[in-house]
Design a protein around this motif. Sequence first.
Motif, PDB file in Angstrom:
ATOM      1  N   SER A 296       1.001  -1.176  -0.198  1.00 27.71           N
ATOM      2  CA  SER A 296      -0.015   0.043   0.133  1.00 27.71           C
ATOM      3  C   SER A 296       0.855   1.215   0.021  1.00 27.71           C
ATOM      4  O   SER A 296       1.757   1.300   0.747  1.00 27.71           O
ATOM      5  N   GLU A 298       0.286   4.043   1.263  1.00 28.56           N
ATOM      6  CA  GLU A 298       0.206   4.558   2.590  1.00 28.56           C
ATOM      7  C   GLU A 298       1.091   4.115   3.706  1.00 28.56           C
ATOM      8  O   GLU A 298       1.473   4.639   4.649  1.00 28.56           O
ATOM      9  N   ASP A 302       6.561   9.356   3.940  1.00 31.02           N
ATOM     10  CA  ASP A 302       6.396  10.463   3.151  1.00 31.02           C
ATOM     11  C   ASP A 302       7.568  11.050   2.256  1.00 31.02           C
ATOM     12  O   ASP A 302       7.003  11.417   0.857  1.00 31.02           O
ATOM     13  N   ARG A 485     -13.411   8.664  -0.418  1.00 36.19           N
ATOM     14  CA  ARG A 485     -12.671   7.431   0.086  1.00 36.19           C
ATOM     15  C   ARG A 485     -13.561   6.148   0.178  1.00 36.19           C
ATOM     16  O   ARG A 485     -13.023   5.149  -0.258  1.00 36.19           O
TER      17      ARG A 485
END
Length: 648
Positions: A296, A298, A302, A485
């Motif tokens: 994923s 996520e 970052d 989402r």
Amino acid sequence: MLLSAMGLPGGGIVRVGRTHVLIRPGEVTESNALMLGDRTMTNAGVKSGETVEAKRVLLPQAQRVVLAGDELPLEPRHVARALQGIPVTVGDLVSIDPSYGTADAGQPIEVSVVGVIPAAAGTVGSGTTVGSEGDIPPSSPISHPEGRPTGEPPTTADALLTGLETELETLAGWLALLTSPGNLPSTWGLPAVAGIVLEGPSGVGKSELVSAAAEAAGATVNEISLELVFKPEKLLDLVEKGVKGATGPTVIFLDRLDAVAGDEGMFRNQMGAILRWFLDAVAEKPGLACVLGVSSLEALDDGVATSPLLPRKLSIPPPDLQRRRLLFEAALGKVPSDDINFDVLAAKSAGFSGADVIAAIVHASAMVVRGGGRATTDILLAAIEGTTPSLGAVSLGEMPSYGFERVANLDDVKQRLTEAVIWPIQNPERFESMGIEPPRGILLHGPPGTGKTYVTRALAHEAGAAFFSVKGAELLDKFVGESERGVRELFGRARSVAPSIIFFDEFDALAPVRGNSNNSVTDSVVAALLTEIDGVSDRGDVVVIGATNRKDLIDPALLRGGRLETHILLGLPPKASRMALLEITDVPFAGDVDLDRLAEVTEGLSFADLTSLLREAALNVLRTGREELEVTWSDLEQALGRFNTEVV
């Protein structure tokens, strides 16, 4: 126009008949015409004026091309250079220019292709060698024209790559650019790029996709798994060796990267810093590219996820129905078995990854060995039931327990639903033969209680599809972005277990006409629905069905062709339909009950009303404590009184 429709506006390789050809834009007599030379038409097995299917393909670079005869007509390197960039297929007749690369003119030499290694077709590239039949030892394999010997099952890699042609072509294009011997990114003045991110759950074929794309790009793969990396020093050692040891066109594949780069990983900051250094090092070295494999996006740090050195993110969906079927064929290739129904196995393994399919086959093999027999469909279904799908952490929908046999009458509605949903899933070739695409969206509209939800659940059972039922208001959230989402996640789950049906009840509450409400959330949800529904046709067997009592309140953009284009009215049931419901109900009737009369006096009641009527009459039996548990006409009269219906 034809090339644009195939996604090849600048030209590319397509399969025509039984061969592959490199086509380019040009002037043709009609927008859907191809202009082919005589030799190409011979190779393809077609004649001028015939209709033929042209399909975009991505061919890997051939390792070796074998030409007919005991020896080559020219020096091997000369032949290889003359065929550079040309797709070749077993059985082709190719032309070799003897003067290629020189100023001398010569008569072209024609020779047959009898072998392409490792596949039955490939592109002649810088790493391709060309030889004659006389150079090949008798024991050496030469590829069969269909890619593998007749009767051989598909390999696991073949199965995992099925349906990923677009992803494979995209990834191969990026790798070919980044690993090009001439350092094309720098030559063309492009910004520095290290590679791309490949997203997808474990077992969906990320490794196989990288290997196939690298082979097509003429690069080698250095795969580094990070599952057992627990310290920053270990990660730094692995990636540093990978960068320094890379020679020639190379792709470094860091798999399971979320194990070290996620927010919850140990030494997160140090791991992130090392990965950023790695991206810089890869971007600076010509001929080197990287692919970061994660479950994923996520899970990525970052600083890595937003790095300009990783401008492209590519998502790999879980195995759909067709891929699961091929995975079972591949895994059972050498297991003793009898008349396996692979369609049933694929339908019953929703949420399975490639690793789950292998686990189920191992389980079944153990059962076969213990029982001393051969694998059967029943044994495999038992093994599937005993295997927990690794992609089952999210809802996989439900499989309704009843089919059309429990739907009273509604023959026309059932027929239209069968044509729109069941036929495309079970017999897609029927639509292909007519040159049309099946509808992907249906709107059921009519008064409340007319059976819209009930018939849709029965449809899911008949189609063998996972069923996702959502009330319109359930997806609406006051927080910006949450509703959109939710829509994306719902469609993602449906795609992962396709074939599937997404059923939106009270659709008018979820997708009202935009601009008529002070609530900006519904406008955003409509936009998200339009995006997802438009993408369904390219993402598998996912059917969207909406139900509403007020068709006029739904945003018209959702009701046009290509979206929820099939509109089916379910009105109040006529007497024949009410009679059909009374005949299939499980409520026990006493001898004094006249079903024909009951169907007559319930004019104006919906199916839901009629069901409530029978429930109320049955409760009256229980309420009075009678010994015989049967509904009498007196019970029905009392229940009818609650609906203000007179008995005549």
